[in-house]
Design a protein around this motif. Structure first.
Motif, PDB file in Angstrom:
ATOM      1  N   THR A 205       0.888  -1.210   0.155  1.00  0.00           N
ATOM      2  CA  THR A 205      -0.105  -0.234  -0.067  1.00  0.00           C
ATOM      3  C   THR A 205       0.918   1.235  -0.078  1.00  0.00           C
ATOM      4  N   ASP A 206       0.455   2.285  -0.843  1.00  0.00           N
ATOM      5  CA  ASP A 206       1.018   3.395  -0.684  1.00  0.00           C
ATOM      6  C   ASP A 206       0.451   4.294   0.078  1.00  0.00           C
ATOM      7  N   VAL A 207       1.215   4.652   1.427  1.00  0.00           N
ATOM      8  CA  VAL A 207       0.987   5.475   2.475  1.00  0.00           C
ATOM      9  C   VAL A 207       1.654   7.094   2.283  1.00  0.00           C
ATOM     10  N   VAL A 208       0.374   7.960   2.369  1.00  0.00           N
ATOM     11  CA  VAL A 208       0.802   9.121   2.086  1.00  0.00           C
ATOM     12  C   VAL A 208       0.518  10.035   3.411  1.00  0.00           C
ATOM     13  N   PHE A 209       1.310  10.829   3.926  1.00  0.00           N
ATOM     14  CA  PHE A 209       1.038  11.578   5.004  1.00  0.00           C
ATOM     15  C   PHE A 209       1.071  13.044   4.394  1.00  0.00           C
ATOM     16  N   GLY A 210      -0.026  13.794   4.499  1.00  0.00           N
ATOM     17  CA  GLY A 210      -0.251  15.068   3.991  1.00  0.00           C
ATOM     18  C   GLY A 210      -0.432  16.391   5.104  1.00  0.00           C
ATOM     19  N   PHE A 211       0.802  16.708   5.635  1.00  0.00           N
ATOM     20  CA  PHE A 211       0.515  17.716   6.600  1.00  0.00           C
ATOM     21  C   PHE A 211      -0.011  19.004   6.061  1.00  0.00           C
ATOM     22  N   ILE A 212      -1.259  19.426   6.672  1.00  0.00           N
ATOM     23  CA  ILE A 212      -1.987  20.813   6.290  1.00  0.00           C
ATOM     24  C   ILE A 212      -1.555  21.908   7.176  1.00  0.00           C
ATOM     25  N   GLU A 213      -0.800  22.826   6.779  1.00  0.00           N
ATOM     26  CA  GLU A 213      -0.400  23.873   7.660  1.00  0.00           C
ATOM     27  C   GLU A 213      -1.553  24.283   8.499  1.00  0.00           C
ATOM     28  N   SER A 214      -1.448  24.643   9.691  1.00  0.00           N
ATOM     29  CA  SER A 214      -2.337  25.476  10.487  1.00  0.00           C
ATOM     30  C   SER A 214      -3.640  24.806  10.522  1.00  0.00           C
ATOM     31  N   TYR A 215      -4.017  23.549  10.239  1.00  0.00           N
ATOM     32  CA  TYR A 215      -5.438  23.084  10.435  1.00  0.00           C
ATOM     33  C   TYR A 215      -5.598  22.442  11.686  1.00  0.00           C
ATOM     34  N   GLY A 216      -6.225  23.397  12.513  1.00  0.00           N
ATOM     35  CA  GLY A 216      -6.355  22.808  13.745  1.00  0.00           C
ATOM     36  C   GLY A 216      -8.121  22.755  14.172  1.00  0.00           C
ATOM     37  N   ILE A 217      -8.233  22.527  15.348  1.00  0.00           N
ATOM     38  CA  ILE A 217      -9.775  22.019  15.486  1.00  0.00           C
ATOM     39  C   ILE A 217     -10.588  23.321  15.347  1.00  0.00           C
ATOM     40  N   SER A 218      -9.785  24.589  15.960  1.00  0.00           N
ATOM     41  CA  SER A 218     -10.787  25.751  15.881  1.00  0.00           C
ATOM     42  C   SER A 218     -11.365  26.113  14.579  1.00  0.00           C
TER      43      SER A 218
END
Length: 529
Positions: A205-218
């Protein structure tokens, strides 16, 4: 007249108290001690040198208090000199790319002039105080003694400057101690480079982590952002459903807020709580394994896509990725957009091209940056992903949007642009998933941290949102097992239950997708590194 100068200097000495928690005093004992010192100095040359030294010291204190204020507004924590000296280069780079080198230099020059003026005012106040003071120590000493005794029973009398220095000394000592303890813990804990775990369930499986800047619960709990982000998530949910994809969403707690994204990234990858720069550097030099090593031992090619890396990144080799694609390696021929070197849609499309060149399963980390401050301009989403090419198509938006310095004069408009930038990041990520995620792909989209307190308000949760997406429901199902609390089907996380620490994510993947690497079977790639 002497009371006027005492009041002025007292006010200046109360400034360091602004950087300390709790009630601030109204009377500073430091100014009275200095008054007594001046009364005892009859040699003019010596008095000149002492007042000059005191003025310079005060200017430095004022600078540190200002730095504390800026750090609280941007990172949600107070000044810690033991950490801050390691971030000077990153701070300048942020200023340079957001407002430009010349304006940043001018702003720093103005700041220096203001601090020098403050130091001069302090020194002038000392001279005038000395001029109007008695030639003996009687009155100052009696006043100091009386107020010192009163200070023992009332919070309105204190030593804010001394308390500020003592607080920094305590922070330095404690930070050093915890860093040493962390290093010792890493050295004694199983999980070093020779002990990664194979994620056998994800072997093909290709496993891809995409970190989205400043994507917080607020973005969902704050009424200022919730309408915009909810609409984007609803649109994303439809895209994913139409593409036959399954999605689960939860939340994780980040160790930081407002900046230093790399600490959140490493907390997820390492399974350790990386809460400051010292912990980051300690971990990287420890030889401790990460998810990167886990996937390499499973047979994946490991890559990092880092569009914000524009200069040498020597610590990058310590992550042991097979390949790191920084700004220069991604072939972008379009314009930068202030701090954002290239839009997320280009990054996603370019990653897909790199992905298609790989013959082995891929583990990838993408650090997405379109939702990074200053949040201007906000680009449209291109319908035709195949027409993105080398990014020249984005030249039509070069120079659009107002200058960051203009936008940031109005905090309400900054917040409005923040919501739009997150919306753009979500729509591009959802578009990538709808176009390119298949049954052999596990896409994990997650925030790196909450934005600055200017955006969230004080004391906001540090949780970020996590979406897990695949065309194979079996890959998503473990996230709904309850092993990692707070995940549920759909694109909306539980808005009431707090998320687990980011450091719990790697152990969760181990429990759900792996088996221990057999003793003595270290991969040849790991031995070579």
């Amino acid at each position: 007249m002497i009371l006027v100068w005492l009041a002025l200097l007292n006010g200046l000495f109360l400034v360091p108290g602004l950087a300390l928690p709790g009630a601030n005093p109204l009377i500073s004992l430091e100014v009275l001690v200095i008054w007594a010192l001046l009364c005892g100095l009859h040699n003019q040359n010596l008095r000149y040198r002492v007042t000059l030294a005191l003025a310079v010291t005060y200017g430095l204190l004022a600078f540190l208090v200002l730095a504390d204020t800026l750090i609280r507004e941007s990172l949600g924590r107070g000044l810690n000199l033991y950490l801050e000296v390691r971030l000077l280069d990153a701070t300048w780079n942020l200023l340079d790319t957001n407002v430009g080198g010349a304006p940043a230099a001018i702003a720093l020059t103005v700041l220096l002039v203001l601090l020098l003026a403050l130091g001069w005012l302090f020194r002038f106040g000392l001279e005038r105080l000395r001029h109007h003071s008695p030639g003996h120590l009687g009155k100052p000493l009696w006043l100091i003694s009386g107020l010192a005794l009163a200070g023992a029973v009332t919070p309105w009398i204190g030593s804010p400057a001394l308390a500020f220095v003592a607080n920094q000394a305590s922070l330095i000592k404690e930070t050093h101690r915890t860093t040493q303890a962390f290093a010792a813990e890493l050295a004694a804990t199983p999980g070093r480079l020779d002990q990664p775990k194979r994620l056998t369930t994800l072997a093909d499986t290709d496993v891809v982590f995409g970190f989205i800047e400043s994507y917080g619960i607020s973005t969902l709990t704050d009424v200022r952002y919730q309408p915009v982000i909810s609409q984007s998530l609803t649109s994303m949910a439809k895209q994913l459903t139409d593409a036959g994809l399954t999605v689960a969403t939860g939340r994780l707690r980040s160790p930081i807020q407002g900046g230093q994204s790399w600490l959140g990234h490493l907390s997820v990858l390492s399974g350790q709580w990386i809460k400051n720069q010292l912990a980051y550097e300690t971990f990287l030099s420890s030889g401790y394994s990460t998810l990167i090593d886990d996937f390499r031992s499973t047979g994946h090619t490991t890559v990092a896509v880092m569009p914000a890396i524009t200069r040498a990144w020597p610590e990058g080799r310590l992550f042991r990725y097979d390949r790191v694609y920084d700004h220069d390696d991604l072939g972008y021929q379009g314009p930068p957009f202030n701090w954002v070197t290239m839009p997320d849609q280009y990054t996603w499309r370019r990653f897909q091209e790199l992905r298609e060149q790989e013959s082995q399963p891929l583990f990838a980390e993408l650090a997405l940056i379109s939702s990074h401050a200053p949040w201007v301009p906000i680009l449209p989403i291109l319908d035709d992903w195949e027409a993105i090419g080398d990014g020249r198509v984005f030249r039509q938006w070069e120079g659009t949007g107002e200058a960051p310095v203009s936008l940031w004069r109005d905090p309400d408009r900054v917040r409005e642009h923040f919501a739009k930038a997150i919306s753009y990041a979500l729509e591009t990520a959802g578009g990538f998933a709808a176009h390119y995620v298949q049954e052999d792909t596990l896409l994990i989209l997650l925030g790196d941290h909450q934005p600055a307190p200017l955006i969230t308000g004080e004391d906001a949760s540090r949780d970020v949102i996590v979406h897990v997406i695949s065309a194979d429901p079996a890959l998503v199902e473990p996230f709904l097992s309850g092993d990692l609390p707070g995940f549920r089907r759909g694109v909306i996380p539980d808005l009431q239950e707090e998320g687990a620490l980011m450091s719990r994510f790697r152990p969760f993947l181990h429990r759900q997708f792996s088996q221990p690497l057999l003793s003595g079977t270290v991969s040849r790639d790991l031995e070579d590194n």
